[in-house]
Design a protein around this motif. Structure first.
Motif, PDB file in Angstrom:
ATOM      1  N   ILE A   1      26.575 -13.196  21.980  1.00 24.34           N
ATOM      2  CA  ILE A   1      25.896 -12.712  20.773  1.00 24.34           C
ATOM      3  C   ILE A   1      26.910 -12.331  19.700  1.00 24.34           C
ATOM      4  N   ASN A   2      27.965 -11.646  20.079  1.00 26.25           N
ATOM      5  CA  ASN A   2      28.974 -11.237  19.101  1.00 26.25           C
ATOM      6  C   ASN A   2      29.617 -12.444  18.429  1.00 26.25           C
ATOM      7  N   GLN A   3      29.806 -13.521  19.152  1.00 26.06           N
ATOM      8  CA  GLN A   3      30.365 -14.733  18.559  1.00 26.06           C
ATOM      9  C   GLN A   3      29.363 -15.406  17.629  1.00 26.06           C
ATOM     10  N   ARG A   4      28.111 -15.438  18.041  1.00 33.45           N
ATOM     11  CA  ARG A   4      27.092 -16.107  17.223  1.00 33.45           C
ATOM     12  C   ARG A   4      26.714 -15.297  15.987  1.00 33.45           C
ATOM     13  N   MET A   5      26.938 -13.992  16.012  1.00 38.10           N
ATOM     14  CA  MET A   5      26.599 -13.171  14.857  1.00 38.10           C
ATOM     15  C   MET A   5      27.507 -13.449  13.658  1.00 38.10           C
ATOM     16  N   GLN A   6      28.607 -14.161  13.851  1.00 40.24           N
ATOM     17  CA  GLN A   6      29.431 -14.561  12.721  1.00 40.24           C
ATOM     18  C   GLN A   6      28.696 -15.562  11.824  1.00 40.24           C
ATOM     19  N   ASP A   7      27.797 -16.326  12.402  1.00 38.96           N
ATOM     20  CA  ASP A   7      26.939 -17.244  11.644  1.00 38.96           C
ATOM     21  C   ASP A   7      25.589 -17.313  12.345  1.00 38.96           C
ATOM     22  N   PRO A   8      24.721 -16.305  12.146  1.00 40.46           N
ATOM     23  CA  PRO A   8      23.466 -16.218  12.906  1.00 40.46           C
ATOM     24  C   PRO A   8      22.527 -17.385  12.606  1.00 40.46           C
ATOM     25  N   THR A   9      21.785 -17.754  13.624  1.00 42.92           N
ATOM     26  CA  THR A   9      20.732 -18.754  13.495  1.00 42.92           C
ATOM     27  C   THR A   9      19.462 -18.193  14.129  1.00 42.92           C
ATOM     28  N   ALA A  10      18.415 -18.994  14.104  1.00 49.39           N
ATOM     29  CA  ALA A  10      17.146 -18.562  14.698  1.00 49.39           C
ATOM     30  C   ALA A  10      17.227 -18.474  16.215  1.00 49.39           C
ATOM     31  N   HIS A  11      18.271 -19.032  16.819  1.00 47.57           N
ATOM     32  CA  HIS A  11      18.414 -19.039  18.274  1.00 47.57           C
ATOM     33  C   HIS A  11      19.628 -18.220  18.732  1.00 47.57           C
ATOM     34  N   THR A  12      20.055 -17.289  17.925  1.00 46.15           N
ATOM     35  CA  THR A  12      21.224 -16.470  18.276  1.00 46.15           C
ATOM     36  C   THR A  12      20.985 -15.653  19.534  1.00 46.15           C
ATOM     37  N   PHE A  13      19.754 -15.171  19.727  1.00 42.54           N
ATOM     38  CA  PHE A  13      19.462 -14.256  20.839  1.00 42.54           C
ATOM     39  C   PHE A  13      18.691 -14.930  21.962  1.00 42.54           C
ATOM     40  N   ASP A  14      18.732 -16.244  22.053  1.00 38.25           N
ATOM     41  CA  ASP A  14      17.934 -16.940  23.067  1.00 38.25           C
ATOM     42  C   ASP A  14      18.319 -16.509  24.478  1.00 38.25           C
ATOM     43  N   GLU A  15      19.603 -16.445  24.781  1.00 40.70           N
ATOM     44  CA  GLU A  15      20.032 -16.060  26.133  1.00 40.70           C
ATOM     45  C   GLU A  15      19.677 -14.614  26.429  1.00 40.70           C
ATOM     46  N   ALA A  16      19.840 -13.749  25.437  1.00 38.14           N
ATOM     47  CA  ALA A  16      19.475 -12.342  25.640  1.00 38.14           C
ATOM     48  C   ALA A  16      17.973 -12.186  25.822  1.00 38.14           C
ATOM     49  N   GLN A  17      17.190 -12.943  25.081  1.00 34.62           N
ATOM     50  CA  GLN A  17      15.739 -12.877  25.222  1.00 34.62           C
ATOM     51  C   GLN A  17      15.302 -13.334  26.610  1.00 34.62           C
ATOM     52  N   LEU A  18      15.931 -14.394  27.105  1.00 32.85           N
ATOM     53  CA  LEU A  18      15.600 -14.868  28.444  1.00 32.85           C
ATOM     54  C   LEU A  18      15.983 -13.841  29.506  1.00 32.85           C
ATOM     55  N   GLN A  19      17.094 -13.167  29.316  1.00 33.77           N
ATOM     56  CA  GLN A  19      17.514 -12.167  30.290  1.00 33.77           C
ATOM     57  C   GLN A  19      16.554 -10.975  30.318  1.00 33.77           C
ATOM     58  N   ILE A  20      16.087 -10.542  29.168  1.00 29.92           N
ATOM     59  CA  ILE A  20      15.123  -9.427  29.124  1.00 29.92           C
ATOM     60  C   ILE A  20      13.767  -9.879  29.667  1.00 29.92           C
ATOM     61  N   TYR A  21      13.381 -11.111  29.382  1.00 30.01           N
ATOM     62  CA  TYR A  21      12.130 -11.653  29.923  1.00 30.01           C
ATOM     63  C   TYR A  21      12.180 -11.662  31.451  1.00 30.01           C
ATOM     64  N   THR A  22      13.301 -12.100  32.003  1.00 29.43           N
ATOM     65  CA  THR A  22      13.467 -12.118  33.461  1.00 29.43           C
ATOM     66  C   THR A  22      13.459 -10.707  34.036  1.00 29.43           C
ATOM     67  N   LEU A  23      14.071  -9.768  33.326  1.00 29.25           N
ATOM     68  CA  LEU A  23      14.087  -8.382  33.789  1.00 29.25           C
ATOM     69  C   LEU A  23      12.675  -7.803  33.843  1.00 29.25           C
ATOM     70  N   MET A  24      11.874  -8.039  32.816  1.00 32.52           N
ATOM     71  CA  MET A  24      10.496  -7.536  32.824  1.00 32.52           C
ATOM     72  C   MET A  24       9.674  -8.216  33.913  1.00 32.52           C
ATOM     73  N   HIS A  25       9.930  -9.501  34.126  1.00 31.81           N
ATOM     74  CA  HIS A  25       9.171 -10.239  35.145  1.00 31.81           C
ATOM     75  C   HIS A  25       9.460  -9.708  36.552  1.00 31.81           C
ATOM     76  N   ARG A  26      10.712  -9.485  36.856  1.00 26.75           N
ATOM     77  CA  ARG A  26      11.096  -9.085  38.210  1.00 26.75           C
ATOM     78  C   ARG A  26      10.943  -7.588  38.462  1.00 26.75           C
ATOM     79  N   ASP A  27      11.116  -6.799  37.445  1.00 29.85           N
ATOM     80  CA  ASP A  27      11.157  -5.351  37.653  1.00 29.85           C
ATOM     81  C   ASP A  27       9.852  -4.663  37.278  1.00 29.85           C
TER      82      ASP A  27
END
Length: 244
Positions: A193-219
Motif C-alpha cells: 500500500i505504501n508503494q502504491r500510494m505514490q500514485d494511487p489507483t482504484a485498485h490500490t487497496f485490493d489486497e488489503a480489502q481481500l485480507q479484511i474480507y477473509t478475516l471477517m469470513h473466518r473470525d
C-alpha cells in the motif's frame, strides 16, 4: 658568522631567524594609522543568523516537521497540531456517508436463510451487510466493514481527482498506524500500500480489502450465525428497525 662552525653550537629546533623588513614604524606613525581607521562603534551590526525551528512532535498524519519558520518551535508545533485537527475533522465528515447504514429494502425469508449458507451472499445483500455491521459493532470491529465498504466505493470511481482524494481518505482513517480506526493488516500488505500510494489507483487497496474480507469470513462470520441477533431474525422473520 656561523655559530655552528665556530663554537660547535646548534640552535634549538624552534629557533627561527628574523628577516629584516625595513625600519620599525615610529609611535607617531602608528597613531596616525589608528586614526585613519573608522571607529568600531560606527560599523553596522551584523544581522543575527537565521535558524530554522526544530522539528515538531510526531503527528498522527505522519508529517515530520513544522513549516512555520517565523514562530518559536513550541508555538509552531501547536499551530501544526491545530491544522491536523481541522484536517482530521474534515476527513471524518467525508466518512459520514460511509458510516451510515446503507439504504435497503426488507429482505425475504429466503434471502435471510441464504446468509447462513454463504458469506458471499451475506456481503452482497445490503440488508445483510447492515445486520452484520450491527453484530460487528458489538464486538468493536465495525471498522473492518467500513474499510471494506470504502474500498468498494473506491473501486467504482473513475475520476483521477476523486481517486486521489478517496485513497488518501482511506489510508489516513484505516491504514495509518496512528488512526483509532486502523484495521489489522500484515506488514507485507502495508508495504504494498505504501508503494502504491505514490500514485494511487482504484485498485490500490485490493489486497488489503481481500485480507479484511477473509478475516471477517473466518473470525466474525461464524459467531454472527450463532448470535442472538441473527437467530431472532430467523425466528421472527423480520428485520430490526435499522434494516427496515
Amino acid at each position: 658568522m656561523c655559530f655552528r662552525k665556530r663554537n660547535c653550537y646548534r640552535p634549538p629546533d624552534h629557533f627561527s631567524a628574523k628577516i629584516y623588513t625595513g625600519p620599525v614604524p615610529s609611535e607617531q606613525d602608528s597613531v596616525m594609522v589608528q586614526s585613519e581607521a573608522p571607529p568600531q562603534s560606527l560599523a553596522p551590526p551584523l544581522p543575527p543568523p537565521t535558524q530554522r525551528p526544530s522539528s515538531c512532535c510526531f503527528c498522527w498524519c505522519c508529517c515530520c516537521s513544522c513549516s512555520w519558520y517565523g514562530l518559536p518551535p513550541r508555538q509552531a508545533c501547536c499551530r501544526s497540531e491545530e491544522e491536523r485537527r481541522v484536517r482530521r475533522k474534515r476527513w471524518e465528515t467525508k466518512l459520514e456517508t460511509l458510516s451510515n447504514c446503507e439504504a435497503c429494502s426488507k429482505p425475504s425469508a429466503e434471502e435471510m436463510r441464504l446468509w447462513a449458507e454463504s458469506f458471499e451472499c451475506l456481503m452482497r445483500n445490503p440488508a445483510g451487510r447492515n445486520l452484520f455491521r450491527e453484530f460487528l459493532r458489538t464486538e468493536y470491529s465495525e471498522d473492518n466493514m467500513l474499510f471494506w465498504l470504502a474500498c468498494e466505493d473506491l473501486r467504482q470511481e473513475h475520476s483521477k481527482t476523486a481517486i486521489l482524494e478517496k485513497a488518501q481518505l482511506i489510508y489516513e482513517n484505516y491504514v495509518s498506524i496512528l488512526s483509532p480506526k486502523e484495521v489489522s493488516l500484515d506488514s507485507r500488505v502495508r508495504e504494498v500500500i505504501n508503494q502504491r500510494m505514490q500514485d494511487p489507483t482504484a485498485h490500490t487497496f485490493d489486497e488489503a480489502q481481500l485480507q479484511i474480507y477473509t478475516l471477517m469470513h473466518r473470525d466474525s462470520y461464524p459467531r454472527f450465525l450463532s448470535s442472538s441477533v441473527y437467530r431472532s431474525l430467523l425466528r421472527n422473520g423480520s428485520c430490526s428497525s435499522s434494516l427496515s
